[in-house]
Design a protein around this motif. Structure first.
Motif, PDB file in Angstrom:
ATOM      1  N   PHE A  63     -12.383  45.705  33.197  1.00  0.00           N
ATOM      2  CA  PHE A  63     -11.042  45.014  32.995  1.00  0.00           C
ATOM      3  C   PHE A  63     -11.661  44.243  34.191  1.00  0.00           C
ATOM      4  CE2 PHE A  63      -7.308  44.900  35.438  1.00  0.00           C
ATOM      5  CZ  PHE A  63      -6.373  44.027  35.179  1.00  0.00           C
ATOM      6  N   ILE A  64     -12.098  45.489  35.111  1.00  0.00           N
ATOM      7  CA  ILE A  64     -12.830  44.295  37.035  1.00  0.00           C
ATOM      8  C   ILE A  64     -13.841  43.455  36.708  1.00  0.00           C
ATOM      9  CG2 ILE A  64     -13.950  44.602  38.990  1.00  0.00           C
ATOM     10  CD1 ILE A  64     -12.304  47.336  38.795  1.00  0.00           C
ATOM     11  N   ALA A  65     -14.806  43.706  35.195  1.00  0.00           N
ATOM     12  CA  ALA A  65     -15.923  42.676  34.489  1.00  0.00           C
ATOM     13  C   ALA A  65     -15.375  41.532  34.504  1.00  0.00           C
ATOM     14  CB  ALA A  65     -16.463  43.656  34.073  1.00  0.00           C
ATOM     15  N   VAL A  93     -22.048  40.892  31.713  1.00  0.00           N
ATOM     16  CA  VAL A  93     -21.642  40.379  30.614  1.00  0.00           C
ATOM     17  C   VAL A  93     -22.943  39.827  29.899  1.00  0.00           C
ATOM     18  CG1 VAL A  93     -22.033  38.086  32.152  1.00  0.00           C
ATOM     19  CG2 VAL A  93     -20.213  38.053  29.212  1.00  0.00           C
ATOM     20  N   ILE A  94     -22.702  39.806  28.268  1.00  0.00           N
ATOM     21  CA  ILE A  94     -23.742  39.350  27.683  1.00  0.00           C
ATOM     22  C   ILE A  94     -23.594  38.510  26.867  1.00  0.00           C
ATOM     23  CG2 ILE A  94     -24.932  39.796  25.094  1.00  0.00           C
ATOM     24  CD1 ILE A  94     -23.465  42.915  25.573  1.00  0.00           C
ATOM     25  N   HIS A  95     -24.609  37.088  27.559  1.00  0.00           N
ATOM     26  CA  HIS A  95     -24.691  36.407  26.829  1.00  0.00           C
ATOM     27  C   HIS A  95     -25.714  35.823  25.568  1.00  0.00           C
ATOM     28  CE1 HIS A  95     -23.805  34.637  31.083  1.00  0.00           C
ATOM     29  NE2 HIS A  95     -23.636  35.513  31.839  1.00  0.00           N
ATOM     30  N   LEU A 141     -22.833  48.182  29.146  1.00  0.00           N
ATOM     31  CA  LEU A 141     -22.998  49.248  30.160  1.00  0.00           C
ATOM     32  C   LEU A 141     -24.491  49.438  30.546  1.00  0.00           C
ATOM     33  CD1 LEU A 141     -20.388  51.181  28.451  1.00  0.00           C
ATOM     34  CD2 LEU A 141     -19.590  49.893  30.725  1.00  0.00           C
ATOM     35  N   THR A 142     -25.669  49.268  30.260  1.00  0.00           N
ATOM     36  CA  THR A 142     -26.797  49.978  30.605  1.00  0.00           C
ATOM     37  C   THR A 142     -27.538  49.185  32.219  1.00  0.00           C
ATOM     38  OG1 THR A 142     -28.248  48.640  29.182  1.00  0.00           O
ATOM     39  CG2 THR A 142     -27.671  51.267  28.942  1.00  0.00           C
ATOM     40  N   LYS A 143     -26.441  47.646  31.841  1.00  0.00           N
ATOM     41  CA  LYS A 143     -27.327  46.962  33.318  1.00  0.00           C
ATOM     42  C   LYS A 143     -25.815  46.443  34.167  1.00  0.00           C
ATOM     43  CE  LYS A 143     -30.212  44.859  30.587  1.00  0.00           C
ATOM     44  NZ  LYS A 143     -30.449  43.304  29.714  1.00  0.00           N
ATOM     45  N   SER A 144     -26.060  46.342  35.265  1.00  0.00           N
ATOM     46  CA  SER A 144     -24.644  46.200  36.329  1.00  0.00           C
ATOM     47  C   SER A 144     -24.733  44.703  36.597  1.00  0.00           C
ATOM     48  CB  SER A 144     -24.800  47.491  37.376  1.00  0.00           C
ATOM     49  OG  SER A 144     -24.872  48.189  37.699  1.00  0.00           O
ATOM     50  N   MET A 145     -23.775  44.628  36.798  1.00  0.00           N
ATOM     51  CA  MET A 145     -23.032  42.970  37.107  1.00  0.00           C
ATOM     52  C   MET A 145     -23.632  42.829  38.424  1.00  0.00           C
ATOM     53  SD  MET A 145     -21.279  39.996  36.368  1.00  0.00           S
ATOM     54  CE  MET A 145     -19.722  41.192  35.572  1.00  0.00           C
TER      55      MET A 145
END
Length: 366
Positions: A63-65, A93-95, A141-145
């Motif tokens: 929700f925050i992302a 996010v996945i682009h 989920l394996t990568k952070s913003m």
């Protein structure tokens, strides 16, 4: 309540004319589908945490992302974890490449014309109103913003460290201070519906583990009337505040710490209520049929705002699983009976024929 400001489209939102609602994505496409398209602006969504609070926290991070990607303002509050640490753990996010994504371009004019009733071809349709508007993104989920994206987002952190005692209707002054800070944020940044700022946006309010033991006053016990009353009254006041603003709130609460009647009041005070029932620590953890999943997902309440018909899916059973890269919610499809399957396999290829002395043989001896 009308929330579409003329012809101005707020980024990260979608307007539904049937219910006069403005929707935002929860960050999980499957959850948006269950909710009827997304979270309505001006509502409060309640998530009952699992026993260990792991999965509810993941949903809150989504929700925050989504708010960070859509350039929405975020109000993050927690007393169990540091809000600054929570924001660092939101997924990236996945682009997708434009060649691999589905095209949402407008169809050719020859396709949109009504060939039979040509006089109506210039009338607006529902598809025209919502064209080019898609909600939600996919996250890893394996990568952070990236830190640069977080720093460019308007995020307000609240951890209750500067709570001041004073006149309050709450037995715990933390609830009063949090509600006051949220109201100040809405007022100062002009998120009320009556305001007319130059650029409109959405305020996402994320409250982690509200009503946990760290929220309780020292003089009260966990199951005291004052502690459950504070939680119920706070959600009620928050809903009244959010209803008059361009804001949406998602709250996670440790429901297993409260009695059933106290939890029912909290659900009644919210607009949307969800429950995450984990299999960990229960007999369902060793069930072979449910081995591919981590728990049940239950939609306990979905208020029909601005409508007489609710979009509640009914008695459908949903399950969730936390994979390495994503959180998935699916319908529960039970496999065929294992015992019947094994017995069918053992008899496969055998020709059952009557034999002598009541015995069955694959081949008859002549």
């Amino acid at each position: 309540m009308e929330r579409k400001m003329g012809s101005v489209q707020i980024p990260g939102t979608k307007y539904v004319s049937q219910s006069s609602q403005m929707l935002v994505s929860s960050g999980i496409p499957a959850l948006d589908e269950i909710l009827g398209g997304g979270l309505p602006v001006g509502t409060v969504a309640l998530i009952e945490e699992d026993m260990y609070g792991t999965y509810a926290k993941v949903v809150l991070k989504y929700f925050i992302a989504e708010g960070v990607v859509c350039k929405h303002s975020v109000f993050l509050a927690s007393q169990d974890s540091s809000p600054h640490e929570v924001i660092k753990e939101i997924p990236a996010v996945i682009h997708f490449d434009q060649e691999n994504t589905t095209s949402f371009s407008e169809p050719k004019s020859s396709d949109t014309k009504m060939k039979i009733a040509f006089r109506y071809e210039k009338l607006p349709t529902q598809e025209v109103e919502d064209k080019h508007i898609t909600l939600g993104h996919f996250y890893d989920l394996t990568k952070s913003m990236p830190l640069s994206d977080i720093e460019n987002t308007d995020i307000y952190y609240w951890n209750g460290s500067r709570v001041e005692n004073g006149v309050s209707s709450f037995s715990n002054p933390a609830y009063n201070d949090l509600l006051r800070q949220i109201k100040t944020k809405i007022k100062d940044d002009k998120y009320f519906l009556k305001d007319n700022p130059s650029k409109k946006s959405i305020l996402r309010i994320a409250l982690h583990s509200l009503g946990s033991p760290l929220w309780l006053p020292v003089r009260n016990s966990l199951h005291s009337l004052d502690s459950s009353r504070d939680l119920d009254m706070f959600i009620f006041c928050l809903r009244a505040l959010v209803r008059s603003a361009l804001a949406v709130a998602v709250i996670t609460i440790p429901s297993h710490l409260y009695r059933e009647h106290a939890l029912e009041r909290c659900i009644h005070s919210s607009d949307i209520s969800m429950r995450l029932q984990s299999f960990a620590g229960t007999e369902l953890e060793t069930n072979k049929v449910l081995s591919d999943y981590h728990g049940f997902f239950q939609l306990t309440k979905l208020a029909p705002i601005n409508s007489f018909a609710s979009r509640h899916p009914g008695s459908l059973e949903y399950v969730f699983k936390l994979r390495r890269k994503k959180f998935v919610i699916e319908k529960l499809h039970l496999p065929p009976d294992i015992e019947d399957t094994s017995s069918d396999r053992s008899n496969k290829g055998k020709i059952i024929t009557p034999g002598c002395h009541g015995t069955n043989r694959q081949l008859l001896d002549f």
